[in-house]
Design a protein around this motif. Structure first.
Motif, PDB file in Angstrom:
ATOM      1  N   UNK A 169       7.858   0.108  -4.775  1.00  0.00           N
ATOM      2  CA  UNK A 169       7.193   1.364  -5.097  1.00  0.00           C
ATOM      3  C   UNK A 169       7.296   1.639  -6.585  1.00  0.00           C
ATOM      4  N   UNK A 170       6.159   2.025  -7.191  1.00  0.00           N
ATOM      5  CA  UNK A 170       6.174   2.413  -8.597  1.00  0.00           C
ATOM      6  C   UNK A 170       6.559   3.880  -8.705  1.00  0.00           C
ATOM      7  N   UNK A 171       7.198   4.257  -9.833  1.00  0.00           N
ATOM      8  CA  UNK A 171       7.612   5.637 -10.034  1.00  0.00           C
ATOM      9  C   UNK A 171       6.386   6.535 -10.106  1.00  0.00           C
ATOM     10  N   UNK A 172       6.514   7.781  -9.610  1.00  0.00           N
ATOM     11  CA  UNK A 172       5.354   8.679  -9.560  1.00  0.00           C
ATOM     12  C   UNK A 172       4.882   9.092 -10.938  1.00  0.00           C
ATOM     13  N   UNK A 224       0.775  -1.227   0.000  1.00  0.00           N
ATOM     14  CA  UNK A 224       0.000   0.000   0.000  1.00  0.00           C
ATOM     15  C   UNK A 224       0.808   1.279   0.000  1.00  0.00           C
ATOM     16  N   UNK A 225       2.112   1.209  -0.325  1.00  0.00           N
ATOM     17  CA  UNK A 225       2.917   2.423  -0.355  1.00  0.00           C
ATOM     18  C   UNK A 225       2.616   3.279  -1.586  1.00  0.00           C
ATOM     19  N   UNK A 226       2.292   2.639  -2.710  1.00  0.00           N
ATOM     20  CA  UNK A 226       2.027   3.319  -3.984  1.00  0.00           C
ATOM     21  C   UNK A 226       3.230   4.179  -4.367  1.00  0.00           C
ATOM     22  N   UNK A 227       3.015   5.496  -4.467  1.00  0.00           N
ATOM     23  CA  UNK A 227       4.095   6.345  -4.961  1.00  0.00           C
ATOM     24  C   UNK A 227       4.779   7.135  -3.848  1.00  0.00           C
ATOM     25  N   UNK A 228       4.700   6.676  -2.580  1.00  0.00           N
ATOM     26  CA  UNK A 228       5.347   7.378  -1.477  1.00  0.00           C
ATOM     27  C   UNK A 228       6.869   7.294  -1.625  1.00  0.00           C
ATOM     28  N   UNK A 229       7.542   8.437  -1.451  1.00  0.00           N
ATOM     29  CA  UNK A 229       9.000   8.474  -1.590  1.00  0.00           C
ATOM     30  C   UNK A 229       9.714   8.433  -0.249  1.00  0.00           C
TER      31      UNK A 229
END
Length: 384
Positions: free
Chosen positions: A229-232, A166-171
């Motif tokens: 994580x996928x790139x934003x 559930x991180x998605x695009x968090x950096x």
């Protein structure tokens, strides 16, 4: 008549035959008796600890003793006794009761107790007791809090490998790991962590966060968090165009003057349209559900009874082992030969079981950078 000269010689010989005659004054003998009594009054008749055994049997004339206790022992109950009611006993300068138990706290390492026995005249006897408390060996985490995402599986101090979902695009991600005991220290990716936690950068793709707990006695345990994580700026797939009879106009410059009807069904979505002279070419993209190849074909252990038979798409198993089992060899076989397998982050297959009744082992199968699965084996030691 006896010759006087001969009589003197005879008397001298008689004296020599009697040997040396000593005279002990009465006052000196009395003084020696008092000294001996004072010495006895300055001795302990008993020194013992409830539930613990000294390094040697107690004797009033032996003045130094020691004992080593586990870290769980936080205090001792000490009994000191003198057979002379008038004697005063102190421990590290503080008076204690004659013949009664006293309770004393222990710190980690050496605890020295100086025991003094006095008879009231100024004379004293001293004993030394050294109690060594072992350092704490607990290197477990109590819990891990995350600013974003969820641990999978749910946190347990005995499980050392997790995925963060559930991180998605968090950096960036803040972690607050808490040790099971306050004497342990924690590092995240080799950086010390305060009570407020630490923030780590999350790069695009797959990465690992390593939480290392060091016990007071130096033993370490590492918890690994697998992050994806996928790139934003990753393009998101176009949505389907539902309904019937939807008409899309031909692109500018098209030689076709007739609208083209397009009704997409299922998982397909329109991504673009290209028109040439006399021919209309339509480009579509199909979204398919990804199938993992990071699976095991088989999994076996050298000893123990499984709670259920191995199935490649079931990932947690309990295995009962005998009380005396110290090591177990795990033999995993990947479903695809190009996969890599690591057991507890290593390629060794023989695992040392923990001293307690439960040991959790992770078996990680990696087919590619974005295809990884973790099998968890929980070894339960039987009580008898």
């Amino acid at each position: 008549m006896v010759n006087p000269r001969k009589l003197k010689i005879l008397l001298a010989a008689s004296v020599i035959g009697l040997g040396t005659v000593s005279y002990i004054p009465h006052t000196y003998a009395e003084s020696q008796t008092k000294v001996q009594t004072a010495l006895e009054e300055n001795l302990l008749s008993k020194l013992e600890m409830k539930g613990l055994q000294l390094d040697q049997a107690f004797s009033p004339d032996v003045k130094a003793y020691s004992v080593t206790v586990d870290n769980e022992v936080q205090e001792i109950n000490l009994l000191l006794k003198s057979n002379h009611s008038g004697s005063q006993i102190t421990v590290n300068g503080k008076p204690v009761g004659n013949g009664t138990y006293g309770t004393y706290s222990l710190k980690t390492g050496e605890n020295i107790f100086i025991i003094t026995v006095q008879d009231g005249t100024g004379a004293s006897g001293t004993y030394k007791l050294t109690v060594t408390r072992k350092q704490n060996g607990n290197n477990l985490l109590k819990h891990i809090r995350l600013s974003n995402g969820v641990l999978s599986p749910s946190f347990s101090s005995s499980i050392t490998s997790y995925n963060i979902e559930g991180l998605k695009d968090k950096t960036k991600l803040k972690l607050v790991p808490t040790a099971a005991v306050t004497t342990s220290t924690i590092k995240v990716n080799n950086k010390s962590v305060s009570n407020n936690g630490i923030t780590v950068d999350i790069s695009a793709g797959e990465s690992d966060i390593r939480i290392t707990v060091t016990a007071e006695n130096g033993k370490t345990k590492t918890y690994t968090l697998h992050v994806k994580r996928s790139a934003s700026n990753d393009p998101s797939p176009a949505k389907s165009n539902p309904g019937t009879g939807a008409t899309k106009k031909p692109a500018a410059g098209s030689s076709s003057g007739t609208g083209i009807a397009n009704n997409q069904k299922g998982s397909q979505a329109v991504s673009g349209q290209k028109t040439t002279t006399g021919t209309t070419e339509q480009t579509t993209t199909s979204t398919e559900q990804k199938t993992t190849k990071a699976m095991l074909f088989s999994l076996s252990v050298s000893t123990g009874t499984w709670d259920s038979s191995f199935v490649k798409d079931e990932f947690t198993y309990h295995i009962a082992v005998t009380k005396g089992t110290k090591k177990v060899t795990i033999s995993p076989v990947a479903a695809y030969s190009s996969s890599t397998i690591k057991i507890e982050g290593d390629t060794k297959k023989t695992i040392q079981l923990e001293a307690d009744n439960k040991t959790v082992v992770s078996v990680v199968v990696k087919y590619s950078d974005d295809d990884r699965k973790t099998y968890v084996l929980v070894f339960d030691r039987k009580s008898s």
